[in-house]
Write an enzyme that holds these catalytic residues in place. Structure first.
Site, PDB file in Angstrom:
ATOM      1  N   ASP A 237      -0.262  -6.013  -3.503  1.00 60.88           N
ATOM      2  CA  ASP A 237       0.690  -7.089  -3.803  1.00 60.88           C
ATOM      3  C   ASP A 237       1.241  -6.910  -5.231  1.00 60.88           C
ATOM      4  O   ASP A 237       1.528  -5.789  -5.636  1.00 60.88           O
ATOM      5  CB  ASP A 237      -0.006  -8.448  -3.588  1.00 60.88           C
ATOM      6  CG  ASP A 237       0.967  -9.600  -3.403  1.00 60.88           C
ATOM      7  OD1 ASP A 237       1.374  -9.871  -2.266  1.00 60.88           O
ATOM      8  OD2 ASP A 237       1.342 -10.233  -4.413  1.00 60.88           O
ATOM      9  N   TYR A 387       8.029 -14.366  -8.959  1.00 59.22           N
ATOM     10  CA  TYR A 387       8.986 -13.815  -7.990  1.00 59.22           C
ATOM     11  C   TYR A 387      10.394 -13.859  -8.559  1.00 59.22           C
ATOM     12  O   TYR A 387      11.170 -12.923  -8.411  1.00 59.22           O
ATOM     13  CB  TYR A 387       8.923 -14.594  -6.672  1.00 59.22           C
ATOM     14  CG  TYR A 387       7.694 -14.276  -5.862  1.00 59.22           C
ATOM     15  CD1 TYR A 387       6.463 -14.804  -6.203  1.00 59.22           C
ATOM     16  CD2 TYR A 387       7.758 -13.427  -4.759  1.00 59.22           C
ATOM     17  CE1 TYR A 387       5.322 -14.502  -5.476  1.00 59.22           C
ATOM     18  CE2 TYR A 387       6.627 -13.116  -4.022  1.00 59.22           C
ATOM     19  CZ  TYR A 387       5.418 -13.651  -4.384  1.00 59.22           C
ATOM     20  OH  TYR A 387       4.291 -13.339  -3.658  1.00 59.22           O
ATOM     21  N   HIS A 444      -3.346  -7.625   4.482  1.00 55.62           N
ATOM     22  CA  HIS A 444      -2.800  -7.651   3.127  1.00 55.62           C
ATOM     23  C   HIS A 444      -3.859  -7.856   2.045  1.00 55.62           C
ATOM     24  O   HIS A 444      -3.744  -7.321   0.950  1.00 55.62           O
ATOM     25  CB  HIS A 444      -1.765  -8.775   3.073  1.00 55.62           C
ATOM     26  CG  HIS A 444      -1.027  -8.850   1.785  1.00 55.62           C
ATOM     27  ND1 HIS A 444      -0.126  -7.883   1.389  1.00 55.62           N
ATOM     28  CD2 HIS A 444      -1.042  -9.764   0.786  1.00 55.62           C
ATOM     29  CE1 HIS A 444       0.372  -8.211   0.214  1.00 55.62           C
ATOM     30  NE2 HIS A 444      -0.162  -9.344  -0.183  1.00 55.62           N
TER      31      HIS A 444
END
Ligand code: NAG
Ligand code: NAG
Length: 471
Positions: A237, A387, A444
């Protein structure tokens, strides 16, 4: 067809001399293209510098490293319980399972466990099992744990920095830590798990613009402050992006880079072509059979599937403060938002289940501990802003995306990762791949979900790198 005919006609009509000119020109253009392609591209990216507080940077910065202990308080727990008790739930639609997001029937069960059985004080003791520290870098208090290995005779100790992502934390590594710091192998890791600024116990930037390259530089400074001159890196990530950036900034510091989320790209501008052709003639675009198996069930439904799972990303990349406001005020809202990802990103099929299969791979204690790290530090908004800071402008044209990675790389491809990166694409970005493995299970959150598989892969990678260095 018409065009083809006329081109043929033109060529037939050319005399000998024109052909010669044409050939010479072709060779000339070819040579130029070769020159452009082979021209030395920069192998590193600029390190830069930053200051993330409001106000002037002081002349003398405090570089001390302080021990830190996670604490809980009765006041905080009472406030949490009060908010949980006042939650307003909305009933889920009949048979909606996890397709509309976190199922509220199951949410009530999770929250009831949280309110009545989950013991934060006990979990705080678990968190404090390893020594924590903070040190100020570029104006921010950066948090990390430092886990020294149980070293056996003849074992080589390798320093390693592990970096988490969103919506995880350093706690994701608590299950894997014993496996890599206490092992029978020839190598063993001495591990630093750092919190990304704005996540958990690392302080959040007060000014705009803090992206993965800034986090990378801060962690390079952290490792330097800890006197590590050469070390391994591991991440998935955001942690994957950050550790890649570290390797691009100071490759001489990085002995090996291990990733469980791989961001490669098709060589040149072949992405779409490869995707279309790869389905039917995989060998033509360098896909293995396993690549095809992992890419296409998903790609078939591609655009819709991607849209369906990336709403959070759009929100966080544009208006993080708006949605984050509710999450920072409601523990139950926060838990639903964070834990939905631990269901879907473990396996997309979990959306078909009433409980999202959340407890199949994780315990509620572990999941809620991660939620509590966000809740008690009030860090959800700053974590979401990451983000926006990264994806705001020109993400694709950013220097780190245009620069390849030259340090030894170990790539672990888990089958339920959000997007599969074919081996050939990985090789085009990572120029010194020492191992690329198709992992048998997992998604993930590799370290949290399949710590044994990940630990094994990291150790075999480090052994490979080390044995080559000895030669
Ligand atoms: C790093 O090395 C310097 C110089 O030897 C020493 O003063 C410092 O305490 C060391 N720092 C750590 C964290 O060990
Ligand atoms: C990096 O750049 C390539 C080529 O422009 C693009 O295809 C890819 O999506 C970019 N990757 C990211 C993570 O933005």
């Amino acid at each position: 067809m018409q065009t083809f005919q006329s081109i043929k006609q033109v060529i037939l009509n050319l005399d000998h001399y024109s052909l010669k000119v044409l050939a010479t020109t072709a060779v000339g253009i070819g040579g130029l293209l070769c020159y452009l392609a082979l021209r030395r591209k920069p192998k590193t990216i600029p390190v830069g510098d930053g200051w993330w507080r409001v106000g002037e940077r002081p002349l003398n910065e405090d570089t001390t490293i302080h021990p830190f202990v996670v604490e809980s308080s009765e006041e905080m727990i009472q406030d949490l319980y009060q908010r949980i008790d006042q939650t307003r739930y909305t009933n889920s639609l009949e048979d909606s399972r996890f397709h509309y997001g976190f199922n509220s029937d199951y949410l009530r069960k999770v929250v009831s466990y949280w309110r009545n059985e989950f013991d934060w004080e006990k979990q705080v003791k678990v968190l404090n099992k390893y020594p924590h520290f903070k040190t100020n870098i570029e104006g921010l208090d950066v948090h990390f744990i430092h886990v020294k290995p149980a070293r056996r005779a003849g074992q080589r100790v390798l320093p390693l920095l592990m970096v988490h992502g969103w919506p995880g934390s350093f706690y994701e590594f608590y299950r894997i830590l014993p496996m890599i710091t206490n092992t029978e192998e020839d190598v063993v890791f001495e591990v630093i798990c750092a919190s990304i600024p704005g996540y958990g116990y690392s302080e959040a930037p007060q000014v705009k613009g803090f992206n993965t390259m800034d986090a990378a530089r801060i962690f390079l400074k952290l490792m330097e402050r800890l006197n590590f001159t050469e070390y391994y890196l591991q991440g998935g990530d955001w942690g994957g992006f950050i550790t890649c950036n570290m390797a691009q900034m100071k490759p001489e510091r990085v002995r090996g880079l291990h990733l469980n989320m791989i961001t490669g790209q098709a060589p040149g501008t072949m992405t779409l072509f490869s995707l279309v052709i790869g389905r039917y003639l995989p060998f033509l675009v360098g896909f293995t059979r396993e690549d095809v198996k992992r890419m296409y069930p998903y790609m078939e439904k591609n655009v819709y599937e991607l849209l369906r799972e990336s709403g959070y990303l759009h929100i966080q990349a544009t208006k993080p403060d708006t949605a984050g406001c509710g999450l920072n005020d409601s523990p139950v809202g926060l838990a639903a938002y964070i834990l939905e990802k631990f269901s879907t990103w473990t396996d997309m099929k979990n959306r078909d289940l009433k409980d999202g299969a959340l407890e199949r791979k994780f315990s509620l204690d572990d999941l809620l501990t991660n939620v509590m790290i966000y809740w008690t530090t009030g860090s959800i908004i700053s974590s979401m802003r990451f983000y926006k800071e990264n994806m705001g402008t020109n993400f694709q044209k950013r220097v780190d995306n245009l620069t390849k990675i030259y340090v030894p790389a170990g790539l672990a491809s888990f089958p339920h990762e959000l997007l599969h990166c074919p081996r050939s694409w990985a090789y085009s970005r990572f120029r010194d791949v020492r191992s690329y493995n198709y992992m048998p299970r997992g998604g993930h959150f590799a370290a949290f979900e399949e710590p044994e598989l990940l630990a094994k892969d990291m150790l075999q990678f480090a052994k490979k790198v080390e044995s080559k260095r000895l030669k």
